[in-house]
Design an enzyme around this catalytic site. Structure first.
Site, PDB file in Angstrom:
ATOM      1  N   LYS A  18      14.996  47.647   8.865  1.00 39.63           N
ATOM      2  CA  LYS A  18      15.621  48.666   9.725  1.00 39.63           C
ATOM      3  C   LYS A  18      16.921  48.159  10.337  1.00 39.63           C
ATOM      4  O   LYS A  18      17.926  48.858  10.341  1.00 39.63           O
ATOM      5  CB  LYS A  18      14.677  49.067  10.878  1.00 39.63           C
ATOM      6  CG  LYS A  18      13.419  49.775  10.468  1.00 39.63           C
ATOM      7  CD  LYS A  18      12.668  50.330  11.683  1.00 39.63           C
ATOM      8  CE  LYS A  18      12.208  49.264  12.653  1.00 39.63           C
ATOM      9  NZ  LYS A  18      11.146  48.389  12.137  1.00 39.63           N
ATOM     10  N   ARG A  93       8.442  54.025  18.952  1.00 38.60           N
ATOM     11  CA  ARG A  93       7.418  53.208  18.315  1.00 38.60           C
ATOM     12  C   ARG A  93       6.014  53.737  18.605  1.00 38.60           C
ATOM     13  O   ARG A  93       5.047  53.168  18.126  1.00 38.60           O
ATOM     14  CB  ARG A  93       7.523  51.778  18.841  1.00 38.60           C
ATOM     15  CG  ARG A  93       8.141  50.785  17.840  1.00 38.60           C
ATOM     16  CD  ARG A  93       8.124  49.427  18.517  1.00 38.60           C
ATOM     17  NE  ARG A  93       8.333  48.295  17.656  1.00 38.60           N
ATOM     18  CZ  ARG A  93       9.504  47.734  17.390  1.00 38.60           C
ATOM     19  NH1 ARG A  93      10.602  48.285  17.850  1.00 38.60           N
ATOM     20  NH2 ARG A  93       9.557  46.650  16.663  1.00 38.60           N
ATOM     21  N   ARG A 132      11.530  35.093   7.961  1.00 37.01           N
ATOM     22  CA  ARG A 132      12.495  35.217   9.051  1.00 37.01           C
ATOM     23  C   ARG A 132      12.167  34.132  10.055  1.00 37.01           C
ATOM     24  O   ARG A 132      11.084  33.559  10.020  1.00 37.01           O
ATOM     25  CB  ARG A 132      12.337  36.580   9.749  1.00 37.01           C
ATOM     26  CG  ARG A 132      13.051  37.692   9.083  1.00 37.01           C
ATOM     27  CD  ARG A 132      13.373  38.860   9.978  1.00 37.01           C
ATOM     28  NE  ARG A 132      12.353  39.290  10.905  1.00 37.01           N
ATOM     29  CZ  ARG A 132      12.269  40.545  11.347  1.00 37.01           C
ATOM     30  NH1 ARG A 132      13.093  41.455  10.928  1.00 37.01           N
ATOM     31  NH2 ARG A 132      11.355  40.881  12.232  1.00 37.01           N
ATOM     32  N   ARG A 134      12.165  34.162  13.727  1.00 33.80           N
ATOM     33  CA  ARG A 134      12.167  34.543  15.123  1.00 33.80           C
ATOM     34  C   ARG A 134      10.832  34.092  15.688  1.00 33.80           C
ATOM     35  O   ARG A 134       9.853  34.014  14.951  1.00 33.80           O
ATOM     36  CB  ARG A 134      12.284  36.070  15.221  1.00 33.80           C
ATOM     37  CG  ARG A 134      13.617  36.519  15.780  1.00 33.80           C
ATOM     38  CD  ARG A 134      13.865  37.974  15.516  1.00 33.80           C
ATOM     39  NE  ARG A 134      12.776  38.826  16.006  1.00 33.80           N
ATOM     40  CZ  ARG A 134      12.797  40.152  15.862  1.00 33.80           C
ATOM     41  NH1 ARG A 134      13.809  40.741  15.272  1.00 33.80           N
ATOM     42  NH2 ARG A 134      11.804  40.878  16.315  1.00 33.80           N
ATOM     43  N   ARG A 145       1.796  41.994  14.793  1.00 29.27           N
ATOM     44  CA  ARG A 145       2.834  43.035  14.915  1.00 29.27           C
ATOM     45  C   ARG A 145       2.614  44.130  13.871  1.00 29.27           C
ATOM     46  O   ARG A 145       2.856  45.306  14.131  1.00 29.27           O
ATOM     47  CB  ARG A 145       4.236  42.429  14.762  1.00 29.27           C
ATOM     48  CG  ARG A 145       4.597  41.511  15.934  1.00 29.27           C
ATOM     49  CD  ARG A 145       5.972  40.923  15.756  1.00 29.27           C
ATOM     50  NE  ARG A 145       6.998  41.953  15.837  1.00 29.27           N
ATOM     51  CZ  ARG A 145       8.158  41.912  15.216  1.00 29.27           C
ATOM     52  NH1 ARG A 145       8.457  40.888  14.464  1.00 29.27           N
ATOM     53  NH2 ARG A 145       9.017  42.879  15.358  1.00 29.27           N
TER      54      ARG A 145
END
Ligand code: AMP
Length: 374
Positions: A18, A93, A132, A134, A145
């Site tokens: 996104k 969300r 990723r 993070r 998540r």
């Protein structure tokens, strides 16, 4: 192309791309991408009053309270840069947030135009998230998540499908594929207009697109808007006036009816990336048939001195060679340093001089082509 304000929502699981799509769309459409995740992280850095609590939600991969993010969005959508539209990335969300957004936008008479859903299989997601780096992308948090997404965010897919605003796009391919799928899904014209035009000649940076007899006629009649409608591009005011007119008239007098038979005719030199028309190039007649086929070209300011003319001339010489043309001629004014350099660089020889009615004294150059037919 001018469009009214565009209000987009990007929906999809964490890791579906996104953010990547939001910033690319933001750049080309000239409207802000608004990420609640980014805003929340920025607020944490600024250490607001409820910082500790907020940090915990983010660290655990859980959602911040609806009331908080809805207020953030209400505030953000009041900023003047959203006047021409916005792209929401990571909001809403939850269905509650979705309903709050609808209420807010109804009040502003700015309904959502489309919700782009980046669909991606769960297995591919984990793979992406662990690559990723993070802190909330550690495997166990990443998994959580995704669970949070499935439980709280995925119901929005149905919510928007019912409202007939959902545009589903395959998010499992490359970012570039997803980007083009989004443009297609939104009905935005592809940036590279004419990309499926079989008669276009394409080089590393350029697309040489045939102008076509109809558009030439329109230009000679002084009807630039009609020429632009026919070609689908903005034609700079420098083109089709003064010295171009006799050239275009000759083109029309030698017109071929078949598209292949028009391939020698004048082409718009366009940048492949932006689609901008930066010049024109073409022959005065079919080089394989004429004893003396002359090439003409122009690159407009501010695109000169970047090697575009050389790139376009080369491509057209290749084309003429494939056509079996014996040679190509160029007439160049004695003070046109750039074109003289191109002629020399490509191996043209000076074979004479001429007086041109419009351009005055010109040096005539010829390049013999390696004829593949013999
Ligand atoms: P993102 O950068 O969009 O992945 O968001 C990172 C984190 O910020 C999420 O895991 C949530 O904790 C929080 N967050 C972002 N957007 C929202 C939202 N619309 N509602 C609730 N929490 C959010």
């Amino acid at each position: 192309m001018s469009v009214g304000p565009l209000h987009l929502v990007l929906l999809g699981p964490p890791g579906s791309g996104k953010g990547t799509q939001a910033s690319r769309l933001s750049q080309v459409l000239g409207i802000p991408a608004i990420s609640t995740g980014d805003i929340l992280r920025a607020q944490l850095k600024a250490a607001s009053a409820h910082g500790d609590q907020l940090q915990q939600y983010l660290d655990r991969g859980e959602l911040a309270p609806d009331a908080l993010v809805i207020e953030i969005i209400r505030h953000r959508l009041g900023e003047p840069d959203t006047e021409r539209g916005f792209i929401l990335d990571g909001f809403p969300r939850t269905v509650g947030q979705g309903e709050a957004l609808d209420l807010m936008l109804d009040g502003l008479h700015r309904p959502i135009d489309a919700v782009v859903y980046l669909a991606i299989p769960a297995a591919a997601l984990m793979e992406r998230l662990v690559h990723r780096h993070r802190t909330d992308d550690r495997p166990e948090i990443a998994r959580h998540r995704i669970e949070v997404y499935l439980a709280q965010t995925a119901p929005l897919i149905e919510y928007y499908r019912r409202g007939q605003r959902l545009v589903t796009v395959d998010g499992a391919g490359t970012p570039d594929q997803a980007y083009h799928a989004i443009r297609a899904g939104l009905g935005l014209p592809d940036e590279d207009i004419g990309s499926n035009d079989a008669t276009a000649i394409v080089t590393e940076r350029l697309r040489l697109q045939l102008l076509g007899p109809e558009a030439i006629r329109a230009l000679l009649a002084g009807d630039r808007p009609a020429a632009e409608r026919l070609t689908g591009v903005t034609i700079p005011p420098e083109f089709g006036v003064d010295a171009d007119r006799p050239f275009l008239t000759v083109q029309l007098s030698r017109i071929g009816q078949m598209p292949q038979g028009q391939a020698w005719m004048v082409r718009l030199v366009r940048l492949r990336q932006s689609g901008a028309v930066i010049g024109s190039i073409g022959f005065h007649g079919p080089p394989a048939l004429l004893r003396r086929a002359e090439m003409g070209y122009t690159i407009f300011e501010p695109w000169r001195r970047q090697g575009y003319a050389l790139e376009a001339v080369r491509a057209l010489l290749d084309w003429a060679t494939r056509q079996g043309a014996p040679s190509v001629f160029l007439s160049i004014g004695p003070t046109n340093v750039a074109s003289l350099a191109i002629a020399r660089r490509l191996g043209f020889y000076q074979v004479g001089e001429q007086m041109d009615e419009v351009d005055g004294r010109e040096l005539v150059f010829e390049l013999a082509l390696a004829n593949p037919k013999g």
